[in-house]
Write a protein that holds these residues in place. Structure first.
Motif, PDB file in Angstrom:
ATOM      1  N   VAL A 135       0.823  -1.210   0.000  1.00 20.67           N
ATOM      2  CA  VAL A 135       0.000   0.000   0.000  1.00 20.67           C
ATOM      3  C   VAL A 135       0.861   1.265   0.000  1.00 20.67           C
ATOM      4  O   VAL A 135       0.710   2.114  -0.887  1.00 20.67           O
ATOM      5  CB  VAL A 135      -1.017  -0.019   1.165  1.00 20.67           C
ATOM      6  CG1 VAL A 135      -1.669   1.338   1.348  1.00 20.67           C
ATOM      7  CG2 VAL A 135      -2.068  -1.089   0.919  1.00 20.67           C
ATOM      8  N   PRO A 136       1.786   1.439   0.945  1.00 23.31           N
ATOM      9  CA  PRO A 136       2.576   2.681   0.899  1.00 23.31           C
ATOM     10  C   PRO A 136       3.541   2.736  -0.282  1.00 23.31           C
ATOM     11  O   PRO A 136       3.790   3.815  -0.829  1.00 23.31           O
ATOM     12  CB  PRO A 136       3.329   2.694   2.232  1.00 23.31           C
ATOM     13  CG  PRO A 136       3.292   1.308   2.731  1.00 23.31           C
ATOM     14  CD  PRO A 136       2.083   0.662   2.133  1.00 23.31           C
ATOM     15  N   SER A 168       1.424   3.690  -3.227  1.00 26.08           N
ATOM     16  CA  SER A 168       0.956   5.066  -3.029  1.00 26.08           C
ATOM     17  C   SER A 168       2.076   6.064  -3.281  1.00 26.08           C
ATOM     18  O   SER A 168       1.841   7.139  -3.829  1.00 26.08           O
ATOM     19  CB  SER A 168       0.426   5.239  -1.600  1.00 26.08           C
ATOM     20  OG  SER A 168      -0.717   4.448  -1.410  1.00 26.08           O
ATOM     21  N   VAL A 185       2.281   6.573  -6.949  1.00 33.10           N
ATOM     22  CA  VAL A 185       1.134   7.253  -7.544  1.00 33.10           C
ATOM     23  C   VAL A 185       1.279   8.765  -7.421  1.00 33.10           C
ATOM     24  O   VAL A 185       1.008   9.498  -8.366  1.00 33.10           O
ATOM     25  CB  VAL A 185      -0.182   6.784  -6.882  1.00 33.10           C
ATOM     26  CG1 VAL A 185      -1.344   7.675  -7.273  1.00 33.10           C
ATOM     27  CG2 VAL A 185      -0.476   5.344  -7.271  1.00 33.10           C
ATOM     28  N   ALA A 186       1.733   9.220  -6.267  1.00 33.49           N
ATOM     29  CA  ALA A 186       1.799  10.660  -5.999  1.00 33.49           C
ATOM     30  C   ALA A 186       2.577  11.431  -7.073  1.00 33.49           C
ATOM     31  O   ALA A 186       2.070  12.410  -7.615  1.00 33.49           O
ATOM     32  CB  ALA A 186       2.384  10.912  -4.615  1.00 33.49           C
ATOM     33  N   TRP A 216       2.924   3.200 -11.320  1.00 37.18           N
ATOM     34  CA  TRP A 216       2.777   2.366 -10.129  1.00 37.18           C
ATOM     35  C   TRP A 216       2.331   0.954 -10.460  1.00 37.18           C
ATOM     36  O   TRP A 216       2.708   0.011  -9.788  1.00 37.18           O
ATOM     37  CB  TRP A 216       1.790   3.010  -9.153  1.00 37.18           C
ATOM     38  CG  TRP A 216       0.400   3.080  -9.697  1.00 37.18           C
ATOM     39  CD1 TRP A 216      -0.153   4.102 -10.396  1.00 37.18           C
ATOM     40  CD2 TRP A 216      -0.594   2.068  -9.618  1.00 37.18           C
ATOM     41  NE1 TRP A 216      -1.434   3.795 -10.764  1.00 37.18           N
ATOM     42  CE2 TRP A 216      -1.739   2.546 -10.292  1.00 37.18           C
ATOM     43  CE3 TRP A 216      -0.647   0.799  -9.052  1.00 37.18           C
ATOM     44  CZ2 TRP A 216      -2.906   1.814 -10.403  1.00 37.18           C
ATOM     45  CZ3 TRP A 216      -1.808   0.065  -9.157  1.00 37.18           C
ATOM     46  CH2 TRP A 216      -2.926   0.571  -9.827  1.00 37.18           C
ATOM     47  N   SER A 265      -2.826  -5.651  -2.918  1.00 37.31           N
ATOM     48  CA  SER A 265      -2.685  -4.189  -2.877  1.00 37.31           C
ATOM     49  C   SER A 265      -2.800  -3.584  -4.271  1.00 37.31           C
ATOM     50  O   SER A 265      -3.430  -2.543  -4.458  1.00 37.31           O
ATOM     51  CB  SER A 265      -1.333  -3.801  -2.273  1.00 37.31           C
ATOM     52  OG  SER A 265      -1.257  -4.192  -0.935  1.00 37.31           O
ATOM     53  N   THR A 266      -2.201  -4.238  -5.240  1.00 39.47           N
ATOM     54  CA  THR A 266      -2.239  -3.750  -6.628  1.00 39.47           C
ATOM     55  C   THR A 266      -3.661  -3.792  -7.165  1.00 39.47           C
ATOM     56  O   THR A 266      -4.141  -2.830  -7.775  1.00 39.47           O
ATOM     57  CB  THR A 266      -1.307  -4.587  -7.522  1.00 39.47           C
ATOM     58  OG1 THR A 266       0.004  -4.569  -6.965  1.00 39.47           O
ATOM     59  CG2 THR A 266      -1.263  -4.056  -8.938  1.00 39.47           C
ATOM     60  N   ARG A 296      -5.804  -1.076  -5.624  1.00 39.12           N
ATOM     61  CA  ARG A 296      -5.452   0.254  -6.117  1.00 39.12           C
ATOM     62  C   ARG A 296      -6.027   0.486  -7.514  1.00 39.12           C
ATOM     63  O   ARG A 296      -6.262   1.630  -7.915  1.00 39.12           O
ATOM     64  CB  ARG A 296      -3.941   0.430  -6.146  1.00 39.12           C
ATOM     65  CG  ARG A 296      -3.554   1.742  -6.787  1.00 39.12           C
ATOM     66  CD  ARG A 296      -2.359   2.412  -6.221  1.00 39.12           C
ATOM     67  NE  ARG A 296      -2.292   2.607  -4.817  1.00 39.12           N
ATOM     68  CZ  ARG A 296      -2.839   3.635  -4.155  1.00 39.12           C
ATOM     69  NH1 ARG A 296      -3.565   4.521  -4.792  1.00 39.12           N
ATOM     70  NH2 ARG A 296      -2.671   3.757  -2.872  1.00 39.12           N
TER      71      ARG A 296
END
Length: 154
Positions: A21-22, A25, A28-29, A34, A83-84, A87
Motif C-alpha cells: 500500500v505505501p 501510493s 502514484v503521488a 505504479w 494491494s495492486t 489500487r
C-alpha cells in the motif's frame, strides 16, 4: 489442527499488503507507473521463493510443507497482488475474487497446477509463474511507454 503454517501465510500476506500500500501510493503521488511495480515485485518474490525451493529440495516434486521461507515469500507476493488489485479500483473486481481465480488456476487440480507442478516441481513452477508475471509487467510498462510517446508526438 496445525496453526503455524496458516498463521505464517496470513501474516506474510498481511505484510505484503502493508508493504504494498505505501509503496504503490508513493509511486502514484509523483505520477510514476505504479501498476508495473506491483506485478514486478510479485514476480520477483515468486522467483525468489522458487529459487529457495529449488535450492533446498532440488527437482523434487514436493517441498517441506513447513518451509516458512517459501510459504512467506509466496504469501508476500499475494499480499502485494492484493494491494495492486485494490489500487486499480476495477468495479466488480474485489481482491478476493482475483485471489480465488489465481488460486483455482494453480491449485493441484487446476489447469496450470497440473501443467506446471507435476512435471516441474514446486521450485521450477514458482520460477516459471514469477517469470510470466515479470513478462506481463514488462509488457505493461512497454505499452505505457508507447502510449506516452505517441501522446507526446500527437
Amino acid at each position: 489442527m496445525p496453526v503455524a503454517r496458516p498463521a505464517a501465510a496470513v501474516g506474510a500476506f498481511v505484510a505484503g499488503c502493508v508493504i504494498g500500500v505505501p509503496a504503490l501510493s508513493a509511486l502514484v503521488a509523483p505520477g510514476r507507473p505504479w501498476f508495473v511495480a506491483g506485478p514486478a515485485g510479485e514476480g520477483l518474490l515468486l522467483i525468489a521463493s522458487g529459487a529457495v525451493a529449488l535450492g533446498r529440495y532440488g527437482l523434487a516434486k514436493a517441498v517441506d510443507h513447513t518451509d516458512y521461507v517459501v510459504i512467506g515469500g509466496v504469501a508476500l507476493a499475494m499480499g502485494l497482488r492484493a494491494s495492486t488489485v485494490l489500487r486499480m479500483h476495477v468495479p466488480g473486481m474485489p481482491t478476493p475474487l482475483s485471489q480465488t481465480a489465481m488460486a483455482e488456476l494453480v491449485d493441484d487440480g487446476g489447469v496450470l497446477g497440473t501443467w506446471l507442478l507435476v512435471p516441474l516441481g514446486p521450485g521450477r513452477a514458482l520460477i516459471v509463474i514469477g517469470a510470466a508475471v515479470l513478462v506481463c509487467a514488462a509488457a505493461s510498462h512497454a505499452a505505457g511507454v508507447r502510449r506516452e510517446s505517441a501522446g507526446a508526438q500527437g
